[in-house]
Design an enzyme around this catalytic site. Structure first.
Site, PDB file in Angstrom:
ATOM      1  N   THR A   9       0.840  -1.196   0.000  1.00  0.00           N
ATOM      2  CA  THR A   9       0.000   0.000   0.000  1.00  0.00           C
ATOM      3  C   THR A   9       0.875   1.247   0.000  1.00  0.00           C
ATOM      4  OG1 THR A   9      -1.813   1.135   1.146  1.00  0.00           O
ATOM      5  CG2 THR A   9      -0.127   0.148   2.533  1.00  0.00           C
ATOM      6  N   LYS A  13      -1.825   5.657   6.567  1.00  0.00           N
ATOM      7  CA  LYS A  13      -2.661   5.256   7.704  1.00  0.00           C
ATOM      8  C   LYS A  13      -2.666   3.736   7.871  1.00  0.00           C
ATOM      9  CE  LYS A  13      -5.741   9.256   7.829  1.00  0.00           C
ATOM     10  NZ  LYS A  13      -7.109   9.755   7.631  1.00  0.00           N
ATOM     11  N   LYS A  14      -2.722   3.008   6.749  1.00  0.00           N
ATOM     12  CA  LYS A  14      -2.691   1.543   6.825  1.00  0.00           C
ATOM     13  C   LYS A  14      -1.349   1.058   7.376  1.00  0.00           C
ATOM     14  CE  LYS A  14      -5.847   0.360   3.001  1.00  0.00           C
ATOM     15  NZ  LYS A  14      -5.956  -0.441   1.760  1.00  0.00           N
ATOM     16  N   ASP A  74      -7.715  -6.186   0.590  1.00  0.00           N
ATOM     17  CA  ASP A  74      -8.762  -5.604  -0.248  1.00  0.00           C
ATOM     18  C   ASP A  74      -9.986  -5.468   0.638  1.00  0.00           C
ATOM     19  OD1 ASP A  74      -9.771  -4.509  -2.633  1.00  0.00           O
ATOM     20  OD2 ASP A  74     -10.794  -6.374  -3.122  1.00  0.00           O
ATOM     21  N   SER A  75     -10.632  -4.335   0.547  1.00  0.00           N
ATOM     22  CA  SER A  75     -11.769  -4.107   1.436  1.00  0.00           C
ATOM     23  C   SER A  75     -12.840  -3.301   0.720  1.00  0.00           C
ATOM     24  CB  SER A  75     -11.317  -3.392   2.716  1.00  0.00           C
ATOM     25  OG  SER A  75     -10.618  -2.206   2.403  1.00  0.00           O
ATOM     26  N   PHE A 157     -13.045   8.068   5.899  1.00  0.00           N
ATOM     27  CA  PHE A 157     -13.033   8.317   4.446  1.00  0.00           C
ATOM     28  C   PHE A 157     -13.972   7.299   3.820  1.00  0.00           C
ATOM     29  CE2 PHE A 157      -9.669   5.403   5.550  1.00  0.00           C
ATOM     30  CZ  PHE A 157      -9.749   4.408   4.594  1.00  0.00           C
ATOM     31  N   GLY A 158     -14.144   7.384   2.512  1.00  0.00           N
ATOM     32  CA  GLY A 158     -15.015   6.420   1.832  1.00  0.00           C
ATOM     33  C   GLY A 158     -16.435   6.489   2.367  1.00  0.00           C
ATOM     34  N   LYS A 180     -11.873   3.312  16.257  1.00  0.00           N
ATOM     35  CA  LYS A 180     -12.100   2.688  14.950  1.00  0.00           C
ATOM     36  C   LYS A 180     -11.119   1.537  14.727  1.00  0.00           C
ATOM     37  CE  LYS A 180     -12.388   3.668  10.057  1.00  0.00           C
ATOM     38  NZ  LYS A 180     -12.101   4.590   8.979  1.00  0.00           N
ATOM     39  N   HIS A 185     -13.169  -3.543  10.485  1.00  0.00           N
ATOM     40  CA  HIS A 185     -12.884  -4.738   9.698  1.00  0.00           C
ATOM     41  C   HIS A 185     -11.388  -4.893   9.450  1.00  0.00           C
ATOM     42  CE1 HIS A 185     -13.412  -1.218   7.265  1.00  0.00           C
ATOM     43  NE2 HIS A 185     -13.092  -1.789   6.133  1.00  0.00           N
TER      44      HIS A 185
END
Length: 203
Positions: A9, A13-14, A74-75, A157-158, A180, A185
């Protein structure tokens, strides 16, 4: 000796989230690096029909290009009233990849006539760990909730601003980052990966 593991990635943040999770678990012999830390390579488009296919393909491409052990995810959001869509198309639901505002607007429009009691949904994250010469590990976790009619909050986001997790009154975008991380997930999936990364670091 510290083992380098690539998280496929460019999302800071990830990267930060996986590093925090490993630190909290006391895993010190794994160094998580991102795509900016390796030589650039051609990344195949995400064309899989499932989250699992996309995560595995992404990880295998990166292993082939770098020779490192790779974690890829993948999410997306699955909506009950839309038979599980947008699913793997979540990031490009309105047509162009990553246009959060357009995606949100389109989804809210599609759900305008759906009553509150049928607005169930889940955020899904699948992570794949691919180590050269070993069987891949693929883990899937879900975060259930319902979708509200107006976006609320600025911490996400998203689709975060319209997703209220089960047991909550706030949207995902109204939760503090730590809250969060603990429930989401992606947080669940990355924490489930810790034992495998711990074992990898000890080899």
């Amino acid at each position: 000796m510290t083992r380098r593991v690539l998280l496929a990635t460019r999302n800071a943040k990830k990267l930060g989230e996986l590093r925090r999770i490993l630190a909290d678990a006391g895993v010190t012999d794994i160094e998580i690096v991102g795509m900016a830390d390796v030589e650039p390579f051609d990344e195949a488009p995400e064309t899989g029909a499932t989250f699992e296919e996309n995560a595995l393909a992404k990880a295998r491409d990166a292993v082939e290009a770098t020779g490192l052990a790779v974690v890829a995810d993948d999410s997306g959001l699955t909506v009950d009233a839309l038979n599980g869509m947008p699913g793997v198309l979540s990031a490009r639901w309105a047509g162009s990849h990553g246009d959060d505002e357009a995606n949100l607007k389109l989804l809210l429009g599609q759900l305008a006539d759906v009553p509150d009691e049928r607005r169930g949904a889940a955020f899904v994250c699948t992570v794949a760990l691919v180590v050269p010469g070993a069987e891949p590990v693929v883990l899937r976790r879900e975060w259930r909730g319902t979708l509200v009619r107006e976006p609320r909050g600025s911490n996400g986001f998203g689709y975060d601003p319209i997703f209220v997790p089960d047991g909550e009154t706030r949207t995902s975008a109204e939760l503090a980052p730590g809250e969060k991380d603990a429930a989401s997930h992606r947080g669940q999936a990355l924490r489930a990966l810790v034992p495998y990364l711990r074992e990898l670091g000890q080899k």
